[in-house]
Design a protein around this motif. Structure first.
Motif, short mmCIF file in Angstrom:
data_model
loop_
_atom_site.label_atom_id
_atom_site.label_comp_id
_atom_site.label_asym_id
_atom_site.label_seq_id
_atom_site.Cartn_x
_atom_site.Cartn_y
_atom_site.Cartn_z
N TRP B 45 0.88 -1.17 0.00
CA TRP B 45 0.00 0.00 0.00
C TRP B 45 0.91 1.21 0.00
O TRP B 45 1.55 1.51 1.01
N ALA B 174 -6.70 0.24 9.33
CA ALA B 174 -6.79 -1.03 8.61
C ALA B 174 -7.14 -2.18 9.54
O ALA B 174 -7.26 -3.32 9.10
N MET B 200 -7.01 -2.92 3.27
CA MET B 200 -6.97 -1.63 2.57
C MET B 200 -8.39 -1.13 2.34
O MET B 200 -8.70 0.05 2.55
N SER B 261 -7.39 2.45 -4.07
CA SER B 261 -8.28 2.39 -2.91
C SER B 261 -9.34 3.46 -3.06
O SER B 261 -9.04 4.59 -3.48
N ALA B 272 -10.77 -2.01 -2.57
CA ALA B 272 -9.34 -2.10 -2.87
C ALA B 272 -9.18 -2.96 -4.11
O ALA B 272 -9.82 -4.01 -4.23
#
Lengths: 328, 328
Positions: B45, B174, B200, B261, B272
């Motif tokens: 990410w 998260a 995510m 995202s 995601a």
């Protein structure tokens, strides 16, 4: 033999991305000896088909009437780097038949090697159609039309005799009916061919074997390509480095969108590789891993070739933060 | 709901390449409502984490002491196009705390929008660190360190309080233990996070929902990003066009290597998406197809957005020879 040829992009110890790879190895009868993924996957055979696209020019005797030799033959089969040597040779090939850059239908693009791009930039000139990596193939197609007395205009279209002859050769070597070869348009404007990976591998197996058996035209093509690796690709390009390392034992030809075709004549085998998503960054690790699995390459790999197996990922700060490498 | 979000590159009527796409849609509790491929796929990410990386700066009150507003907040969350407006704002943000380009640790790269690249080329100047698409995030990180009295040197390293605060926020939103967030290095040199797609999506679902509920900091971040789509990305960039089209109903953030995202606050969901092989060319068709499947977008798509769903492949002759589009 089933292989896992997937290629990963890592970041630290995390697998950030994965490229799935399909591949097939056949003998000269088309028997599948091994592979990965789907051997019957249909994709587009683009620059890998160049040895077959030039074949009728040689068979017809036109090539010899032009007094061309191994250099011209290698460039006709090339995806060249747009370096001065490539460009000069393509220009000279056109001049043989009284043609020039403007007769090529391929578009201009930046040279695909760093050296080519750098030298062109230093010259202050824009890229021309001669810098297109396919300009040797196009020059050979134009010369074929000219020598046979066919119109040069429209030489890229599917109904033109030059493309008809190329299609015949592709179908014949790939052991397909012409009607089973799907037709589309290549990046450079000429006809490109949709066929299964298995048939791509077979065509290369048969080409390499025919050359080894001493058949005149295949032998000339394979000899030209394997003895002139620089003309076939260019400075620091994969096919050039691989064929230089293999010293004539491997014929290797890159294609667009992650397709690669290889012959190993002494083993009587042909290989076709397709990175499913078309990523060029995954192509060289996959091809090298397959050749390693087949025990075709020296172990360990000589350094220039090894650098294509594991490629560092460098961030904007110049730090190595990961690598592109075979998953296994 | 299972979706097929694969994206193909066609050439004529042949599927030349295929990109596999993983995706997950969750609610604010992390319940998976739908997806494609593997919702637990772990990848990195990167730029998608920017809203969380800036969060502690706002929560701490430092942001308000700097007298920054929505523009600065949007740029801190941006992967911007290196256009003059972005560069000037990043420079001004640094100047607020008496710093300058040389204090940024991100490397220089060419602007990622055509307009930015063109304007820079016309200026005759080389790209600077301010043109790095992450310069707003870096300026905010430096300002956080400066305002808190922490050293600015080493602000990118995992042990620096700025990165520690960012990691806390990423883990919290998260719903992961900090120790379960895998750490690596981003393209711009700061800490990047390895976590499952599911987490995510959850983080974005919660961010969007918190904003909708009126929580101060999330609301400010979501408001800044959705009302300043140009600052978050740039001219003709996907997130900018999508957020302009959605008029505040969608928060969208691109990340590197095919990760995206999205929050849809009014629906209480987060999305995601990961193109397995990391190809950016497949990212926008996959995200749009998912949003279409969720009935979040107008039907038919307005033209500027529709151009991201089907992108023509143009060859060197300027001919359209295929397209990048959803497989289904």
């Amino acid at each position: 033999m089933r292989f896992d040829l997937d290629v990963v992009a890592t970041r630290g110890d995390i697998e950030e991305s994965r490229h799935r790879v399909h591949a097939v190895v056949t003998d000269t009868r088309g028997t599948v000896l091994g592979g990965a993924g789907d051997p019957d996957l249909v994709t587009v055979w683009r620059s890998c088909a160049k040895p077959f696209q030039v074949m009728s020019l040689v068979e017809s005797g036109c090539f010899d009437r032009l007094r061309w030799g191994d250099d011209e033959l290698a460039l006709a089969c090339a995806s060249h780097g747009g370096e001065p040597e490539h460009v000069a040779l393509a220009r000279a090939m056109l001049a043989t038949v009284g043609l020039e850059e403007g007769d090529l239908v391929c578009g201009a693009h930046e040279p695909i090697t760093r050296r080519g791009a750098k030298l062109l930039q230093q010259s202050g000139e824009p890229p021309t159609r001669l810098h297109n990596n396919c300009s040797g193939k196009h020059a050979a197609m134009l010369a074929f039309a000219r020598t046979e007395g066919w119109p040069t205009l429209g030489y890229e279209t599917v109904c033109h005799p030059v493309q008809q002859r190329a299609l015949e050769q592709v179908a014949r070597w790939a052991d397909l009916e012409q009607g089973d070869v799907r037709l589309t348009v290549d990046g450079c404007g000429v006809v490109a061919y949709g066929l299964p990976l298995r048939n791509m591998a077979l065509a290369f197996a048969r080409l390499g074997d025919a050359a080894r058996q001493g058949d005149d035209v295949p032998q000339r093509i394979v000899h030209a390509m394997t003895t002139r690796p620089f003309l076939v690709a260019g400075t620091d390009r994969f096919d050039t480095v691989l064929m230089e390392t293999a010293e004539g034992r491997i014929l290797s030809k890159v294609g667009a969108e992650g397709v690669h075709s290889i012959a190993v004549p002494e083993r009587g085998i042909g290989l076709a590789v397709k990175v499913e998503d078309g990523a060029s960054r995954a192509q060289h690790p996959a091809v090298l891993r397959l050749l390693q699995q087949l025990d075709v390459l020296p172990d360990p790999l000589p350094a220039p070739l090894g650098s294509f197996l594991h490629t560092p990922i460098i961030n904007t700060r110049g730090e190595p933060v990961g690598e592109i490498r075979p998953a296994r």
